[in-house]
Design a protein around this motif. Structure first.
Motif, mmCIF file in Angstrom:
data_model
loop_
_atom_site.group_PDB
_atom_site.id
_atom_site.type_symbol
_atom_site.label_atom_id
_atom_site.label_comp_id
_atom_site.label_asym_id
_atom_site.label_seq_id
_atom_site.Cartn_x
_atom_site.Cartn_y
_atom_site.Cartn_z
ATOM 1 N N LYS A 27 0.882 -1.291 -0.129
ATOM 2 C CA LYS A 27 0.002 0.170 -0.153
ATOM 3 C C LYS A 27 0.905 1.115 0.176
ATOM 4 O O LYS A 27 2.094 1.267 0.474
ATOM 5 C CB LYS A 27 -0.897 -0.044 1.228
ATOM 6 C CG LYS A 27 -1.769 -1.262 1.314
ATOM 7 C CD LYS A 27 -2.750 -1.055 2.369
ATOM 8 C CE LYS A 27 -3.937 -2.010 2.228
ATOM 9 N NZ LYS A 27 -4.699 -2.080 3.609
ATOM 10 N N VAL A 28 0.359 2.133 -0.608
ATOM 11 C CA VAL A 28 1.248 3.527 -0.646
ATOM 12 C C VAL A 28 1.456 4.000 0.761
ATOM 13 O O VAL A 28 2.872 4.626 0.815
ATOM 14 C CB VAL A 28 0.323 4.803 -1.423
ATOM 15 C CG1 VAL A 28 1.125 5.977 -1.486
ATOM 16 C CG2 VAL A 28 0.095 4.229 -2.730
ATOM 17 N N LEU A 29 0.737 3.906 1.623
ATOM 18 C CA LEU A 29 1.058 4.507 3.068
ATOM 19 C C LEU A 29 2.439 3.843 3.452
ATOM 20 O O LEU A 29 3.299 4.388 4.171
ATOM 21 C CB LEU A 29 -0.134 4.113 4.132
ATOM 22 C CG LEU A 29 0.206 4.561 5.440
ATOM 23 C CD1 LEU A 29 0.172 5.976 5.697
ATOM 24 C CD2 LEU A 29 -0.891 3.915 6.439
ATOM 25 N N PHE A 30 2.522 2.431 3.015
ATOM 26 C CA PHE A 30 3.658 1.777 3.772
ATOM 27 C C PHE A 30 4.854 1.835 2.705
ATOM 28 O O PHE A 30 6.065 1.959 3.047
ATOM 29 C CB PHE A 30 3.487 0.267 4.018
ATOM 30 C CG PHE A 30 2.225 0.091 5.243
ATOM 31 C CD1 PHE A 30 2.656 0.537 6.531
ATOM 32 C CD2 PHE A 30 0.990 -0.137 4.717
ATOM 33 C CE1 PHE A 30 1.581 0.311 7.444
ATOM 34 C CE2 PHE A 30 0.036 -0.454 5.481
ATOM 35 C CZ PHE A 30 0.433 0.037 6.928
ATOM 36 N N GLY A 31 4.711 1.850 1.522
ATOM 37 C CA GLY A 31 5.435 2.057 0.277
ATOM 38 C C GLY A 31 6.371 3.432 0.548
ATOM 39 O O GLY A 31 7.596 3.489 0.394
ATOM 40 N N LEU A 32 5.869 4.538 0.994
ATOM 41 C CA LEU A 32 6.400 5.759 1.176
ATOM 42 C C LEU A 32 7.397 5.647 2.371
ATOM 43 O O LEU A 32 8.397 6.302 2.243
ATOM 44 C CB LEU A 32 5.396 6.796 1.440
ATOM 45 C CG LEU A 32 4.738 7.679 0.295
ATOM 46 C CD1 LEU A 32 3.728 8.564 0.636
ATOM 47 C CD2 LEU A 32 5.621 8.065 -0.817
ATOM 48 N N GLN A 33 7.348 4.808 3.430
ATOM 49 C CA GLN A 33 8.257 4.589 4.318
ATOM 50 C C GLN A 33 9.514 3.872 3.890
ATOM 51 O O GLN A 33 10.302 4.007 4.606
ATOM 52 C CB GLN A 33 7.454 3.993 5.450
ATOM 53 C CG GLN A 33 6.401 4.688 6.124
ATOM 54 C CD GLN A 33 5.652 3.994 7.127
ATOM 55 O OE1 GLN A 33 6.253 3.090 7.958
ATOM 56 N NE2 GLN A 33 4.448 4.041 7.339
ATOM 57 N N TYR A 34 9.492 3.754 2.622
ATOM 58 C CA TYR A 34 10.906 3.110 2.342
ATOM 59 C C TYR A 34 11.772 4.135 2.078
ATOM 60 O O TYR A 34 12.907 4.135 1.724
ATOM 61 C CB TYR A 34 10.719 2.384 0.851
ATOM 62 C CG TYR A 34 10.396 0.827 1.238
ATOM 63 C CD1 TYR A 34 11.074 -0.198 0.793
ATOM 64 C CD2 TYR A 34 8.971 0.575 1.671
ATOM 65 C CE1 TYR A 34 10.785 -1.561 0.956
ATOM 66 C CE2 TYR A 34 8.774 -0.765 1.991
ATOM 67 C CZ TYR A 34 9.590 -1.961 1.683
ATOM 68 O OH TYR A 34 9.395 -3.035 2.000
#
Length: 127
Positions: A14-21
């Motif tokens: 999900k984008v929410l977790f992908g951005l945390q990369y």
């Protein structure tokens, strides 16, 4: 494939977790960025349109320091502490814990592998 700030985000998350990369983006920041960009946080990164990716990229560039800019700022702050000779700077220079942790035991991560020092020989005492 969404590429933001020089980092490829995983397609299946999900984008929410992908951005945390991205370095410097945690859960709160990712949520805030998605609200400003008006993107659904439950959407998968692979399903994002180019416009949504561009909007996320624009919000990150205008409001936040991430990746290279943030890393260089942190390194400059540490270098400044070392140059002025503050206590924290000296601890950084010696590769010791900076925030008051004990060093008699523990702190192996910071100090590195043990360096054994030869112990003193016990001298017999006369009675």
């Amino acid at each position: 494939m969404a590429r933001i700030a020089g980092v490829d985000l995983p397609k299946n998350k999900k984008v929410l977790f992908g951005l945390q990369y991205l370095f410097g983006v945690g859960s709160y920041t990712a949520n805030t960025v998605l609200e400003k960009a008006k993107v659904n946080p439950d959407k998968k990164v692979g399903d994002l349109t180019e416009e949504e990716v561009a909007e996320i990229r624009a919000v990150l560039q205008s409001d936040y320091k991430v990746e290279g800019a943030l890393r260089s700022e942190i390194q400059q702050n540490i270098k400044r502490l070392m140059d002025i000779g503050s206590y924290r700077g000296i601890r950084h220079r010696k590769s010791l814990p900076v925030r008051g942790q004990r060093t008699r035991t523990n702190s192996r991560t910071r100090k590195g592998k043990r360096k054994t020092v030869a112990g003193k020989k016990k001298v017999p005492t006369k009675k």
